[in-house]
Design a protein around this motif. Structure first.
Motif, PDB file in Angstrom:
ATOM      1  N   ASP A 142       0.833  -1.214   0.000  1.00 38.19           N
ATOM      2  CA  ASP A 142       0.000   0.000   0.000  1.00 38.19           C
ATOM      3  C   ASP A 142       0.859   1.253   0.000  1.00 38.19           C
ATOM      4  N   ASN A 143       1.941   1.230   0.772  1.00 40.24           N
ATOM      5  CA  ASN A 143       2.833   2.397   0.791  1.00 40.24           C
ATOM      6  C   ASN A 143       3.478   2.612  -0.570  1.00 40.24           C
ATOM      7  N   ALA A 144       3.858   1.503  -1.239  1.00 39.53           N
ATOM      8  CA  ALA A 144       4.461   1.641  -2.576  1.00 39.53           C
ATOM      9  C   ALA A 144       3.469   2.224  -3.573  1.00 39.53           C
ATOM     10  N   VAL A 145       2.200   1.777  -3.493  1.00 37.43           N
ATOM     11  CA  VAL A 145       1.175   2.324  -4.402  1.00 37.43           C
ATOM     12  C   VAL A 145       0.968   3.811  -4.144  1.00 37.43           C
ATOM     13  N   ASN A 146       0.911   4.193  -2.853  1.00 38.87           N
ATOM     14  CA  ASN A 146       0.749   5.614  -2.524  1.00 38.87           C
ATOM     15  C   ASN A 146       1.925   6.436  -3.018  1.00 38.87           C
ATOM     16  N   ASP A 147       3.146   5.906  -2.840  1.00 44.74           N
ATOM     17  CA  ASP A 147       4.328   6.631  -3.334  1.00 44.74           C
ATOM     18  C   ASP A 147       4.276   6.780  -4.844  1.00 44.74           C
ATOM     19  N   HIS A 148       3.832   5.717  -5.534  1.00 38.38           N
ATOM     20  CA  HIS A 148       3.731   5.799  -6.999  1.00 38.38           C
ATOM     21  C   HIS A 148       2.714   6.857  -7.431  1.00 38.38           C
ATOM     22  N   MET A 149       1.577   6.893  -6.740  1.00 40.78           N
ATOM     23  CA  MET A 149       0.559   7.893  -7.088  1.00 40.78           C
ATOM     24  C   MET A 149       1.061   9.302  -6.808  1.00 40.78           C
ATOM     25  N   ASN A 150       1.782   9.493  -5.689  1.00 47.32           N
ATOM     26  CA  ASN A 150       2.345  10.811  -5.394  1.00 47.32           C
ATOM     27  C   ASN A 150       3.369  11.198  -6.443  1.00 47.32           C
ATOM     28  N   THR A 151       4.149  10.225  -6.918  1.00 47.12           N
ATOM     29  CA  THR A 151       5.128  10.516  -7.974  1.00 47.12           C
ATOM     30  C   THR A 151       4.430  10.946  -9.254  1.00 47.12           C
ATOM     31  N   GLN A 152       3.320  10.259  -9.603  1.00 48.55           N
ATOM     32  CA  GLN A 152       2.562  10.649 -10.802  1.00 48.55           C
ATOM     33  C   GLN A 152       2.022  12.068 -10.670  1.00 48.55           C
ATOM     34  N   ILE A 153       1.524  12.413  -9.476  1.00 48.88           N
ATOM     35  CA  ILE A 153       1.003  13.767  -9.258  1.00 48.88           C
ATOM     36  C   ILE A 153       2.120  14.793  -9.397  1.00 48.88           C
ATOM     37  N   SER A 154       3.300  14.482  -8.834  1.00 50.86           N
ATOM     38  CA  SER A 154       4.436  15.410  -8.944  1.00 50.86           C
ATOM     39  C   SER A 154       4.853  15.581 -10.406  1.00 50.86           C
ATOM     40  N   LEU A 155       4.850  14.469 -11.166  1.00 49.29           N
ATOM     41  CA  LEU A 155       5.207  14.564 -12.589  1.00 49.29           C
ATOM     42  C   LEU A 155       4.216  15.443 -13.354  1.00 49.29           C
ATOM     43  N   LYS A 156       2.916  15.290 -13.033  1.00 49.31           N
ATOM     44  CA  LYS A 156       1.921  16.128 -13.714  1.00 49.31           C
ATOM     45  C   LYS A 156       2.131  17.604 -13.370  1.00 49.31           C
ATOM     46  N   GLU A 157       2.446  17.891 -12.096  1.00 52.13           N
ATOM     47  CA  GLU A 157       2.700  19.280 -11.727  1.00 52.13           C
ATOM     48  C   GLU A 157       3.918  19.825 -12.447  1.00 52.13           C
ATOM     49  N   MET A 158       4.964  18.992 -12.569  1.00 52.00           N
ATOM     50  CA  MET A 158       6.159  19.441 -13.292  1.00 52.00           C
ATOM     51  C   MET A 158       5.854  19.669 -14.769  1.00 52.00           C
ATOM     52  N   GLU A 159       5.040  18.770 -15.371  1.00 50.22           N
ATOM     53  CA  GLU A 159       4.658  18.969 -16.776  1.00 50.22           C
ATOM     54  C   GLU A 159       3.875  20.261 -16.955  1.00 50.22           C
ATOM     55  N   HIS A 160       2.993  20.559 -15.985  1.00 49.29           N
ATOM     56  CA  HIS A 160       2.228  21.811 -16.063  1.00 49.29           C
ATOM     57  C   HIS A 160       3.162  23.018 -15.983  1.00 49.29           C
ATOM     58  N   LYS A 161       4.151  22.945 -15.071  1.00 49.02           N
ATOM     59  CA  LYS A 161       5.094  24.051 -14.967  1.00 49.02           C
ATOM     60  C   LYS A 161       5.902  24.216 -16.246  1.00 49.02           C
ATOM     61  N   VAL A 162       6.302  23.067 -16.840  1.00 51.38           N
ATOM     62  CA  VAL A 162       7.068  23.143 -18.096  1.00 51.38           C
ATOM     63  C   VAL A 162       6.229  23.787 -19.204  1.00 51.38           C
ATOM     64  N   LYS A 163       4.930  23.413 -19.278  1.00 55.42           N
ATOM     65  CA  LYS A 163       4.056  24.021 -20.287  1.00 55.42           C
ATOM     66  C   LYS A 163       3.924  25.524 -20.061  1.00 55.42           C
ATOM     67  N   VAL A 164       3.781  25.911 -18.776  1.00 58.22           N
ATOM     68  CA  VAL A 164       3.674  27.349 -18.478  1.00 58.22           C
ATOM     69  C   VAL A 164       4.943  28.066 -18.901  1.00 58.22           C
ATOM     70  N   ASN A 165       6.110  27.467 -18.617  1.00 55.80           N
ATOM     71  CA  ASN A 165       7.375  28.094 -19.006  1.00 55.80           C
ATOM     72  C   ASN A 165       7.499  28.168 -20.529  1.00 55.80           C
ATOM     73  N   GLU A 166       7.032  27.111 -21.223  1.00 52.61           N
ATOM     74  CA  GLU A 166       7.076  27.139 -22.697  1.00 52.61           C
ATOM     75  C   GLU A 166       6.202  28.260 -23.248  1.00 52.61           C
TER      76      GLU A 166
END
Length: 335
Positions: free
Chosen positions: A284-308
């Motif tokens: 369960d902890n691994a699944v939660n960490d994976h989901m948090n990583t996906q959320i962080s990646l989406k936030e980073m992608e959003h920031k990259v789009k804003v910078n672009e």
């Protein structure tokens, strides 16, 4: 306006509402001329239903979400102000229509020309909304309407040429899937519990049954020997009583040893249950960490789009300033 719907009737209802809001007006070229573009988008999300037997079944669907989008667009026609004699509000509407259609043509030309690296989607709200179908991510159809009158020959040729260019767009339609992390977690949990429990339960159960069978056999043998001892007490000379007692004692010791093994197996089963709970918690902890990583990646992608986007705006400003400097330089040279 974005509205969630759950049936075809609701889709038709909001479609009719949008059609009523479509702006039309009278010009010298058309009695009921569209004064704005109309865009109707329908996003569809499809996922398999997860039942209890699907969770227990390892071959059940994984729960991936399939996404689709239907876009219906009614483009207002290009107009020449000389022919329509538009004034005031009608003139402003015509300028907006012609401007957005001009940007649409530039986008189509940029997509056809493989040498251009920048596609001006953001120069118009229309092209920004149509970025998905224009980029070739789905199947696209276009209907070109024109007038049979020679008076409208220029408009007809422009519409036909635009249709020919649009038909050269490369289409690469594919299935859009999105992983349902909740359903995937349930699937992994079922696989973990089902696989490990089955193997361990079968092994321990087989060992327990074997020991119980041996215990039963030794008990029967001990009872048989006791009966023989009791029946042959009168004939001690034929068989030594002490020897029979020793054999009976040995059998009883063997029974006690087997019983202790059964107790140890039960203790081992309890320990494995605790280990399984620990593994489940780690999973369960691994699944939660994976989901948090996906959320962080989406936030980073959003920031990259804003910078672009900011970089594109700065590049446009630099181009504008460069053209202004060239114009001022030409003015200075002329003066």
């Amino acid at each position: 306006t974005t509205v969630p719907v759950s049936s075809a009737g609701e889709c038709l209802k909001y479609y009719l509402q949008g059609d009523k809001r479509r702006t039309t007006g009278e010009t010298l070229m058309n009695y009921c001329s569209s004064r704005s573009h109309t865009v109707f988008m329908l996003d569809v999300h499809k996922r398999p239903r997860m039942r209890k037997e699907d969770v227990d079944n390892h071959d059940a669907p994984k729960g991936d979400v399939k996404q689709g989008r239907l876009i219906l667009v009614d483009l207002a026609g290009s107009e020449k102000v000389k022919k329509t004699a538009s004034e005031g509000v009608r003139l402003t509407e015509a300028n907006s229509i012609n401007g957005s259609l001009l940007v649409l043509g530039r986008v189509v030309n940029a997509l056809i020309d493989g040498k251009q690296t920048h596609v001006p989607y953001r120069e118009s709200k229309l092209t920004r909304l149509l970025q998905y179908p224009l980029s070739g991510m789905g199947k696209t159809s276009i209907v070109v309407t024109c007038s049979p009158s020679m008076y409208n020959r220029d408009e007809t040729l422009a519409a036909v040429y635009f249709g020919q260019r649009a038909m050269k767009l490369k289409v690469n339609a594919k299935v859009h899937e999105k992983v349902d992390w909740k359903a995937l977690a349930l699937k992994l949990q079922a696989m973990l519990e089902g696989g490990m429990d089955c193997v361990r339960k079968e092994t321990i159960e087989e060992q327990r049954l074997d020991y119980e069978k041996q215990i039963q056999e030794y008990k029967e043998r001990a009872e048989c020997l006791e009966r023989q001892v009791l029946g042959e007490l009168g004939d001690v000379g034929k068989r030594d009583k002490k020897e029979l007692a020793d054999e009976n004692h040995a059998l009883r010791e063997l029974v006690r040893a087997l019983q202790s093994k059964v107790i140890k197996l039960d203790d081992r089963r309890k320990i494995e249950r605790k280990e399984r709970k620990t593994l489940q918690l780690n999973h369960d902890n691994a699944v939660n960490d994976h989901m948090n990583t996906q959320i962080s990646l989406k936030e980073m992608e959003h920031k990259v789009k804003v910078n672009e986007n900011q970089l594109i705006d700065v590049q446009n400003q630099v181009i504008t300033l460069s053209s202004e400097i060239r114009r001022m330089h030409k003015d200075l040279v002329k003066s």
